[in-house]
Design a protein around this motif. Structure first.
Motif, PDB file in Angstrom:
ATOM      1  N   VAL A   1      38.524 -56.599 -26.316  1.00 14.58           N
ATOM      2  CA  VAL A   1      37.693 -56.735 -24.977  1.00 14.58           C
ATOM      3  C   VAL A   1      36.345 -56.898 -25.322  1.00 14.58           C
ATOM      4  N   VAL A   2      35.999 -55.912 -25.864  1.00 15.01           N
ATOM      5  CA  VAL A   2      34.455 -55.664 -26.405  1.00 15.01           C
ATOM      6  C   VAL A   2      33.929 -56.248 -27.580  1.00 15.01           C
ATOM      7  N   PRO A   3      33.380 -57.265 -27.768  1.00 11.64           N
ATOM      8  CA  PRO A   3      33.129 -57.649 -29.219  1.00 11.64           C
ATOM      9  C   PRO A   3      32.110 -57.111 -29.853  1.00 11.64           C
ATOM     10  N   ALA A   4      32.399 -56.669 -31.251  1.00 17.90           N
ATOM     11  CA  ALA A   4      32.064 -55.762 -31.980  1.00 17.90           C
ATOM     12  C   ALA A   4      30.302 -55.837 -32.116  1.00 17.90           C
ATOM     13  N   GLY A   5      29.840 -57.004 -31.970  1.00 21.11           N
ATOM     14  CA  GLY A   5      28.512 -56.931 -31.877  1.00 21.11           C
ATOM     15  C   GLY A   5      27.569 -56.619 -30.599  1.00 21.11           C
ATOM     16  N   THR A   6      28.209 -55.943 -29.549  1.00 20.40           N
ATOM     17  CA  THR A   6      27.736 -55.542 -28.355  1.00 20.40           C
ATOM     18  C   THR A   6      26.854 -54.747 -28.294  1.00 20.40           C
ATOM     19  N   GLY A   7      26.600 -53.876 -29.422  1.00 24.43           N
ATOM     20  CA  GLY A   7      25.822 -52.816 -29.684  1.00 24.43           C
ATOM     21  C   GLY A   7      26.198 -51.311 -29.304  1.00 24.43           C
ATOM     22  N   VAL A   8      27.330 -51.174 -29.053  1.00 23.99           N
ATOM     23  CA  VAL A   8      27.874 -49.789 -28.631  1.00 23.99           C
ATOM     24  C   VAL A   8      28.842 -49.536 -29.931  1.00 23.99           C
ATOM     25  N   GLU A   9      29.056 -48.111 -30.217  1.00 26.94           N
ATOM     26  CA  GLU A   9      29.957 -47.746 -31.063  1.00 26.94           C
ATOM     27  C   GLU A   9      31.388 -47.788 -30.092  1.00 26.94           C
ATOM     28  N   GLN A  10      32.435 -48.156 -30.859  1.00 26.78           N
ATOM     29  CA  GLN A  10      33.785 -48.054 -29.997  1.00 26.78           C
ATOM     30  C   GLN A  10      34.921 -47.438 -31.307  1.00 26.78           C
ATOM     31  N   ILE A  11      35.430 -46.456 -30.504  1.00 25.99           N
ATOM     32  CA  ILE A  11      36.410 -45.502 -31.135  1.00 25.99           C
ATOM     33  C   ILE A  11      37.518 -45.517 -30.473  1.00 25.99           C
ATOM     34  N   HIS A  12      38.754 -45.069 -31.133  1.00 24.80           N
ATOM     35  CA  HIS A  12      40.210 -44.946 -30.519  1.00 24.80           C
ATOM     36  C   HIS A  12      40.158 -43.313 -30.099  1.00 24.80           C
ATOM     37  N   SER A  13      40.883 -42.968 -29.136  1.00 27.35           N
ATOM     38  CA  SER A  13      40.901 -41.652 -28.702  1.00 27.35           C
ATOM     39  C   SER A  13      41.747 -40.804 -30.107  1.00 27.35           C
ATOM     40  N   ALA A  14      42.458 -41.487 -30.688  1.00 29.59           N
ATOM     41  CA  ALA A  14      42.925 -40.932 -32.003  1.00 29.59           C
ATOM     42  C   ALA A  14      41.626 -40.293 -33.135  1.00 29.59           C
ATOM     43  N   ALA A  15      40.655 -41.106 -32.953  1.00 30.12           N
ATOM     44  CA  ALA A  15      39.317 -40.894 -33.892  1.00 30.12           C
ATOM     45  C   ALA A  15      38.539 -39.800 -33.113  1.00 30.12           C
ATOM     46  N   TYR A  16      38.426 -39.619 -31.963  1.00 25.07           N
ATOM     47  CA  TYR A  16      37.415 -38.875 -31.159  1.00 25.07           C
ATOM     48  C   TYR A  16      37.864 -37.397 -31.557  1.00 25.07           C
ATOM     49  N   ARG A  17      36.677 -36.576 -31.656  1.00 27.11           N
ATOM     50  CA  ARG A  17      37.067 -35.174 -32.059  1.00 27.11           C
ATOM     51  C   ARG A  17      36.286 -34.234 -31.018  1.00 27.11           C
ATOM     52  N   ASN A  18      34.953 -34.619 -30.706  1.00 27.36           N
ATOM     53  CA  ASN A  18      34.240 -33.877 -29.810  1.00 27.36           C
ATOM     54  C   ASN A  18      33.075 -34.602 -29.272  1.00 27.36           C
ATOM     55  N   PRO A  19      32.269 -34.236 -28.135  1.00 26.12           N
ATOM     56  CA  PRO A  19      31.078 -35.000 -27.723  1.00 26.12           C
ATOM     57  C   PRO A  19      30.002 -35.204 -28.674  1.00 26.12           C
ATOM     58  N   GLY A  20      29.615 -34.141 -29.748  1.00 23.09           N
ATOM     59  CA  GLY A  20      28.633 -34.223 -30.754  1.00 23.09           C
ATOM     60  C   GLY A  20      28.765 -35.446 -31.557  1.00 23.09           C
ATOM     61  N   GLN A  21      30.092 -35.901 -31.906  1.00 23.79           N
ATOM     62  CA  GLN A  21      30.449 -36.905 -32.952  1.00 23.79           C
ATOM     63  C   GLN A  21      29.855 -38.346 -32.413  1.00 23.79           C
ATOM     64  N   LEU A  22      29.866 -38.431 -30.863  1.00 32.81           N
ATOM     65  CA  LEU A  22      29.387 -39.812 -30.483  1.00 32.81           C
ATOM     66  C   LEU A  22      27.835 -39.953 -30.468  1.00 32.81           C
ATOM     67  N   PRO A  23      27.229 -41.111 -30.662  1.00 26.99           N
ATOM     68  CA  PRO A  23      25.715 -41.590 -30.366  1.00 26.99           C
ATOM     69  C   PRO A  23      25.311 -41.288 -29.130  1.00 26.99           C
ATOM     70  N   ALA A  24      23.898 -40.956 -28.962  1.00 30.55           N
ATOM     71  CA  ALA A  24      23.258 -40.387 -27.740  1.00 30.55           C
ATOM     72  C   ALA A  24      23.749 -41.535 -26.663  1.00 30.55           C
ATOM     73  N   GLY A  25      23.632 -41.257 -25.332  1.00 30.27           N
ATOM     74  CA  GLY A  25      23.973 -42.010 -24.363  1.00 30.27           C
ATOM     75  C   GLY A  25      25.171 -41.889 -23.481  1.00 30.27           C
ATOM     76  N   GLY A  26      25.375 -42.870 -22.534  1.00 31.43           N
ATOM     77  CA  GLY A  26      26.684 -42.407 -21.623  1.00 31.43           C
ATOM     78  C   GLY A  26      27.794 -42.890 -22.531  1.00 31.43           C
ATOM     79  N   VAL A  27      29.165 -42.767 -21.663  1.00 26.30           N
ATOM     80  CA  VAL A  27      30.435 -43.313 -22.677  1.00 26.30           C
ATOM     81  C   VAL A  27      31.209 -43.770 -21.405  1.00 26.30           C
ATOM     82  N   LEU A  28      31.923 -44.981 -21.878  1.00 24.71           N
ATOM     83  CA  LEU A  28      32.850 -45.497 -20.994  1.00 24.71           C
ATOM     84  C   LEU A  28      34.109 -45.056 -21.750  1.00 24.71           C
ATOM     85  N   VAL A  29      35.201 -44.190 -20.969  1.00 28.92           N
ATOM     86  CA  VAL A  29      36.237 -43.972 -21.350  1.00 28.92           C
ATOM     87  C   VAL A  29      37.281 -44.971 -20.854  1.00 28.92           C
ATOM     88  N   VAL A  30      38.189 -45.686 -21.646  1.00 35.03           N
ATOM     89  CA  VAL A  30      39.174 -46.750 -21.169  1.00 35.03           C
ATOM     90  C   VAL A  30      40.513 -46.036 -21.139  1.00 35.03           C
TER      91      VAL A  30
END
Length: 417
Positions: free
Chosen positions: A142-171
């Motif tokens: 859905v979201v192209p790779a070049g959109t400028g946000v990091e995209q991960i699956h919940s399988a790769a999520y570990r904790n909030p500190g892992q993600l880059p700064a900013g808000g998060v869209l959880v799908v």
């Protein structure tokens, strides 16, 4: 390369493989369990740090071994992994870790199968795929790779500190999505949660956990999902001691609810106009279960305290009554997207005639269309509870019984010769 003859090869040493080993061992059937990593590896490293079981310890276990912790509590993921490791040792399961199966093929002109691994070959009369169904994390394109946000699956999520700064869209608003969104919000992040169709049972009602209610109401034994609900997620959580998931509470905590994510153009994500419909359908699912529970209490004269407040739903939050149709990721300061969108199946290593055109296993209660091949751990394998810890144990007993029957036929043939 070595070659070895084994009557039954079980592939996978998670909950399904360990359950299968117990029943095969009880029946005196020689077997090995092959695991490419460690016992219960997905519980160890395949989920986020704070994950706990979705069911209480008294329920989500095998019959002959309890958890050491509070029976009404929700074991942490490492505790669950240790439980299965202990269980395997207790029953003497012949597990071989660090052995990845690369292919299984039918023997030409002879019974059985050739099981290829990185360390050698096994010749097996029967093969049980105990790898479950959650193989490949699915991220919709859905979201192209070049959109400028990091995209991960919940399988790769570990904790909030892992993600880059900013808000998060959880799908995705099943068990994983709601727990990850709540954790991110509690860490101070701006969070948008994309909500699709879901079931929403109460965590507890009238002093009993929802797993108890599903049991006494016969819902765990449903053999097929309701029409149109084959892929509906369940919004339930054991986090923070367990509490009923109410999307109104998530909104009150500062999470912005949005409809299903459908497209992304020039960095702007578009949502379906279905948020209120999905929320209200989840509410209806909750209220229907509460009504069935009340009727059960009345019919059986149980002394369980009434809980009328559980039937009272608060007003819809503003994000539901006036939902966002689109979200400019840069303008909203979104730095990452977590896709809690489930998994695909990958049985490419199992090269037998037991799959339909879409690659889905063809089976009857786990007995594969290819004689001698069995499946265990699939959702709805025999009933609603099949992919749960306790449910897979009972399915494994059935499959072991079928192998016993087939061994009897094979022995009768040999005797006749």
């Amino acid at each position: 390369m070595t070659s070895e003859d084994v009557e039954v090869v079980v592939i996978g040493a998670g909950q399904a493989g360990i359950a299968m080993s117990e029943h095969l061992g009880n029946a005196g059937i020689p077997h090995v369990v092959l695991e490419r990593a460690r016992i219960a590896e997905k519980w160890r490293t395949g989920r986020w740090d704070s994950l706990v079981a979705n069911g209480p310890a008294w329920h989500d276990r095998f019959p002959s071994l309890s958890f050491d912790s509070d029976p009404d509590g929700f074991p942490a993921k490492d505790e669950v992994a240790s439980y299965f490791e202990t269980y395997a040792a207790t029953i003497g399961a012949p597990v071989r870790t660090g052995v990845e199966v690369t292919s299984v093929t039918k023997n030409e002109g002879a019974p059985g199968f050739r099981v290829e691994t990185a360390t050698g070959t096994l010749n097996a009369r029967y093969v049980v795929s105990a790898t479950g169904a959650f193989h490949t994390p699915v991220i919709p394109p859905v979201v192209p790779a070049g959109t400028g946000v990091e995209q991960i699956h919940s399988a790769a999520y570990r904790n909030p500190g892992q993600l880059p700064a900013g808000g998060v869209l959880v799908v995705g608003a099943g068990s994983s999505g709601v727990q990850i969104a709540a954790e991110l919000r509690a860490s101070g992040r701006d969070v948008f949660l994309s909500v699709g169709p879901h079931d929403r049972p109460p965590r507890r009602y009238r002093g009993r956990d929802f797993v108890w209610w599903l049991g006494v109401l016969g819902k765990w034994d449903a053999t097929t999902p309701p029409l149109g609900a084959e892929h509906v997620t369940i919004a339930v959580s054991g986090a923070d001691g367990g509490r009923t998931v109410d999307f109104r509470d998530l909104a009150a905590a500062g999470i912005t609810l949005v409809g299903r994510t459908r497209a992304c153009r020039s960095g702007v994500v578009e949502f379906e106009d279905d948020l209120a419909r999905n929320i209200h359908a989840g509410d209806a699912n909750l209220l229907a279960l509460l009504a069935e529970a009340d009727a059960y209490v009345e019919r059986n004269g149980l002394d369980l305290p009434a809980e009328p407040e559980a039937h009272v739903l608060g007003p819809d939050p503003a994000c539901v009554t006036d939902p966002l149709a689109r979200l400019d990721l840069a303008e909203a300061g979104i730095g990452s997207i977590v896709w809690a969108t489930g998994y695909g199946q990958d049985f490419s290593w199992l090269k037998v005639d037991a799959f339909d055109g879409a690659g889905r296993p063809r089976h009857q209660r786990g007995v594969g269309a290819e004689p001698g091949v069995y499946f265990l751990g699939l959702p709805w394998l025999s009933r609603r509870g099949s992919s749960f810890i306790w449910g897979v144990w009972h399915d494994a007993k059935y499959i072991a019984d079928q192998i016993v029957i087939q061994r009897g036929y094979a022995a009768a043939y040999s005797h006749a010769e």
